[in-house]
Design a protein around this motif. Structure first.
Motif, PDB file in Angstrom:
ATOM      1  N   LEU A 136      13.899   0.826  55.586  1.00 37.40           N
ATOM      2  CA  LEU A 136      13.501   1.376  54.290  1.00 37.40           C
ATOM      3  C   LEU A 136      14.587   1.171  53.242  1.00 37.40           C
ATOM      4  CD1 LEU A 136      11.806   4.712  55.447  1.00 37.40           C
ATOM      5  CD2 LEU A 136      10.691   2.607  54.691  1.00 37.40           C
ATOM      6  N   PHE A 137      15.853   1.317  53.635  1.00 41.17           N
ATOM      7  CA  PHE A 137      16.947   1.097  52.684  1.00 41.17           C
ATOM      8  C   PHE A 137      16.934  -0.332  52.156  1.00 41.17           C
ATOM      9  CE2 PHE A 137      19.110   4.920  54.472  1.00 41.17           C
ATOM     10  CZ  PHE A 137      19.364   5.547  53.264  1.00 41.17           C
ATOM     11  N   VAL A 138      16.643  -1.291  53.049  1.00 41.24           N
ATOM     12  CA  VAL A 138      16.623  -2.693  52.639  1.00 41.24           C
ATOM     13  C   VAL A 138      15.385  -3.008  51.803  1.00 41.24           C
ATOM     14  CG1 VAL A 138      16.477  -5.074  53.474  1.00 41.24           C
ATOM     15  CG2 VAL A 138      18.026  -3.456  54.586  1.00 41.24           C
ATOM     16  N   GLN A 139      14.223  -2.499  52.222  1.00 42.61           N
ATOM     17  CA  GLN A 139      12.969  -2.860  51.573  1.00 42.61           C
ATOM     18  C   GLN A 139      12.730  -2.096  50.275  1.00 42.61           C
ATOM     19  OE1 GLN A 139       9.966  -2.248  54.553  1.00 42.61           O
ATOM     20  NE2 GLN A 139      10.488  -4.100  55.689  1.00 42.61           N
ATOM     21  N   ILE A 140      13.035  -0.792  50.271  1.00 49.98           N
ATOM     22  CA  ILE A 140      12.742   0.043  49.101  1.00 49.98           C
ATOM     23  C   ILE A 140      13.971   0.251  48.214  1.00 49.98           C
ATOM     24  CG2 ILE A 140      11.773   2.249  48.344  1.00 49.98           C
ATOM     25  CD1 ILE A 140      10.400   2.503  51.024  1.00 49.98           C
ATOM     26  N   GLY A 141      15.151   0.311  48.849  1.00 50.87           N
ATOM     27  CA  GLY A 141      16.370   0.491  48.078  1.00 50.87           C
ATOM     28  C   GLY A 141      17.047   1.806  48.382  1.00 50.87           C
ATOM     29  N   ALA A 142      18.327   1.888  48.002  1.00 48.98           N
ATOM     30  CA  ALA A 142      19.130   3.078  48.287  1.00 48.98           C
ATOM     31  C   ALA A 142      18.668   4.295  47.492  1.00 48.98           C
ATOM     32  CB  ALA A 142      20.607   2.797  47.988  1.00 48.98           C
ATOM     33  N   GLY A 143      17.861   4.087  46.465  1.00 45.23           N
ATOM     34  CA  GLY A 143      17.361   5.216  45.679  1.00 45.23           C
ATOM     35  C   GLY A 143      16.113   5.856  46.256  1.00 45.23           C
ATOM     36  N   SER A 144      15.631   5.345  47.364  1.00 43.95           N
ATOM     37  CA  SER A 144      14.396   5.848  47.945  1.00 43.95           C
ATOM     38  C   SER A 144      14.620   7.191  48.646  1.00 43.95           C
ATOM     39  CB  SER A 144      13.850   4.830  48.956  1.00 43.95           C
ATOM     40  OG  SER A 144      12.857   5.396  49.768  1.00 43.95           O
ATOM     41  N   ARG A 145      13.824   8.189  48.271  1.00 47.79           N
ATOM     42  CA  ARG A 145      13.906   9.487  48.938  1.00 47.79           C
ATOM     43  C   ARG A 145      13.439   9.397  50.384  1.00 47.79           C
ATOM     44  NH1 ARG A 145      11.569  13.831  44.446  1.00 47.79           N
ATOM     45  NH2 ARG A 145      13.202  13.487  42.857  1.00 47.79           N
ATOM     46  N   LEU A 146      12.439   8.547  50.618  1.00 49.17           N
ATOM     47  CA  LEU A 146      11.915   8.395  51.975  1.00 49.17           C
ATOM     48  C   LEU A 146      12.986   7.828  52.905  1.00 49.17           C
ATOM     49  CD1 LEU A 146       9.563   8.537  53.952  1.00 49.17           C
ATOM     50  CD2 LEU A 146       8.850   6.259  53.164  1.00 49.17           C
ATOM     51  N   ALA A 147      13.738   6.848  52.423  1.00 46.43           N
ATOM     52  CA  ALA A 147      14.797   6.260  53.241  1.00 46.43           C
ATOM     53  C   ALA A 147      15.856   7.298  53.593  1.00 46.43           C
ATOM     54  CB  ALA A 147      15.434   5.080  52.512  1.00 46.43           C
ATOM     55  N   TRP A 148      16.268   8.087  52.592  1.00 46.14           N
ATOM     56  CA  TRP A 148      17.280   9.119  52.844  1.00 46.14           C
ATOM     57  C   TRP A 148      16.728  10.225  53.737  1.00 46.14           C
ATOM     58  CZ3 TRP A 148      22.190   8.404  52.362  1.00 46.14           C
ATOM     59  CH2 TRP A 148      22.673   7.497  51.423  1.00 46.14           C
TER      60      TRP A 148
END
Length: 487
Positions: free
Chosen positions: A231-243
């Protein structure tokens, strides 16, 4: 320290040739594991058109397999140690064959994802057993390492030629053939294992009840740890879902540790994991995962996007990685015989870290430096991959070898995901614009190279810390044991 098998085991084979049916079967198992996503990646564009799949669905065609495979290995490793490694292997191979044939009836992307989930489950059942069964065939570490080298070389050759063969097959056959081919390979594996490996005896197994809460927490931890980097790679570090996934992995890991410490019959006995051979072997495996994932991910992007190489030429540019591993495989046991297992592992791990550092510092200067980095990392990885995996199993009691193999594989799977996530997140933070754009400005090329340098050197630093900590941990434990014995 309890050793996995004693050196005076009765009837243990003295050569690989003496157990050739088993070697054929176990090599076939490893070949399927190595080829699965490799072949499928070649067919993704065709699958997308045929099934009218969205980008997200295509990502989960490969991602679902990886998450289930990594998440369930610990559980099935524990199951195999309790109910029989060969028995669980047969069940996994049967499930793989059925799921592979099921591909013929797939009509939608969601159905294919379900098939991939089943195939990932089958792989989680076979992967720990393949290493544990090959280890238990022999009573000499030299033969164990030689067997590991042969089995893994078969898989690496498959990786080297697989994409080319898959491309040729796609020109004349439906894409389903690339998955259905797993079925006859699974049958071949089952025949070889049945003919060459005896069933586990009651003395080889342990009868502790399975720690179901621990299994659930362990599976959840690893699954979240594999999903979050994606998710960090696909959506980005700003993604709440990734965090949220990353936080969930940390919380779940903490709960897992607490559960295993309190459980009367833990899924993973943390005291066994703390043993010097086991802890150091897992540290080396984690260092390998970080290094190779970060290197292959960024080099592939650099060759195609920053330097404008075609996909075919970029694939050729990665050949030093696979070719070196294939070439050096037969010599691993000689290296170990000459230097000893400890020095060989340290030397190999040092080569991995050095190759990573060379790429981070000099990779932008020309392909020659990239080739040097690929050769160093692959040569070092080949040695460490075999010696550290054998050490993990040597450090465990005989009834825990499948769990040890699962721990080793899981360490690499999770560290692979983290390596890609670190590289992708740093790149997303520094690179301005659409990274998939075919025409980069000079400023974007510079941003990309700076991001690669930062990400790779960060991974090299973490890998170096793991490499340094591993032998220190082993020495400290040996010193403590010696002091206790003298007292």
């Amino acid at each position: 320290m309890t050793q996995a098998l004693t050196s005076d085991a009765v009837g243990a084979p003295r050569s690989l040739r003496a157990v050739w049916p088993a070697m054929v079967g176990l090599s076939a198992v490893f070949l399927v594991e190595m080829l699965d996503n490799t072949l499928l990646n070649v067919a993704l564009p065709t699958i997308g058109r045929d099934l009218r799949a969205s980008t997200t669905q295509l990502q989960w065609v490969t991602g679902s397999y990886t998450v289930v495979f990594g998440g369930l290995m610990l559980f099935f490793g524990a199951v195999a140690d309790r109910f029989g490694r060969r028995r669980v292997m047969f069940v996994g191979l049967g499930l793989l064959a059925v799921a592979s044939f099921g591909t013929l009836f797939v009509r939608t992307a969601d159905e294919l994802i379900v098939v991939r989930l089943v195939m990932g489950t089958a792989a989680a059942m076979t992967a720990p057993g393949s290493m544990a069964l090959s280890f238990r065939l022999f009573d000499q570490d030299a033969l164990r390492m030689r067997a590991s080298a042969v089995i893994s070389s078969v898989g690496l050759v498959g990786v080297a030629v697989g994409p080319t063969v898959a491309g040729l097959l796609l020109a004349v056959t439906p894409w389903q053939v690339l998955l259905v081919v797993n079925a006859p390979v699974a049958v071949l594996a089952a025949i070889g294992i049945r003919a060459g490996i005896p069933a586990d005896t009651a003395e080889d197994l342990h009868r502790d009840p399975i720690d179901v809460p621990g299994a659930v927490l362990g599976t959840l931890t690893i699954a979240l740890a594999l999903v979050a980097p994606t998710l960090f790679v696909q959506i980005g570090a700003g993604s709440r879902l990734a965090w949220a996934c990353a936080a969930g992995a940390v919380v779940s890991a903490g709960c897992f540790v607490l559960r295993e410490r309190a459980a009367r019959h833990p899924l993973v006995d943390l005291r066994l994991v703390a043993r010097p051979l086991v802890a150091s072997g897992l540290a080396y495996q984690s260092a390998l995962g970080l290094a190779t994932a970060g290197l292959t991910y960024t080099v592939t992007l650099q060759l195609q996007l920053a330097w404008g190489w075609s996909p075919a030429l970029a694939a050729v540019g990665m050949f030093p990685l696979v070719i070196t591993m294939i070439v050096i495989g037969p010599f691993v046991d000689r290296i170990v015989d000459g230097l000893g297992a400890g020095r060989s592992t340290t030397l190999g791990a040092t080569a991995v870290v050095a190759g990573l550092a060379i790429y981070g510092l000099l990779g932008r200067s020309g392909y020659g430096w990239i080739a040097v980095a690929l050769v160093l990392v692959s040569a070092g990885m080949r040695v460490v991959m075999i010696t550290s995996a054998v050490n993990v199993l040597r450090g465990l009691p005989p009834e825990r070898t499948s769990l040890g193999a699962a721990l080793s594989d899981t360490a690499q799977e999770v560290s692979n995901a983290i390596g890609v996530a670190v590289s992708g997140t740093v790149l997303a933070a520094i690179f301005v614009g659409d990274i998939a754009s075919p025409h980069w400005t000079n400023a974007q090329v510079s941003q990309f190279q700076n991001a690669v340098t930062i990400a790779i050197l960060a991974l090299a630093a973490v890998a170096a810390a793991l490499v340094i900590a591993a032998p220190l941990r082993a020495r400290a434990s040996r010193a403590s044991t010696a002091a206790t014995s003298e007292a």
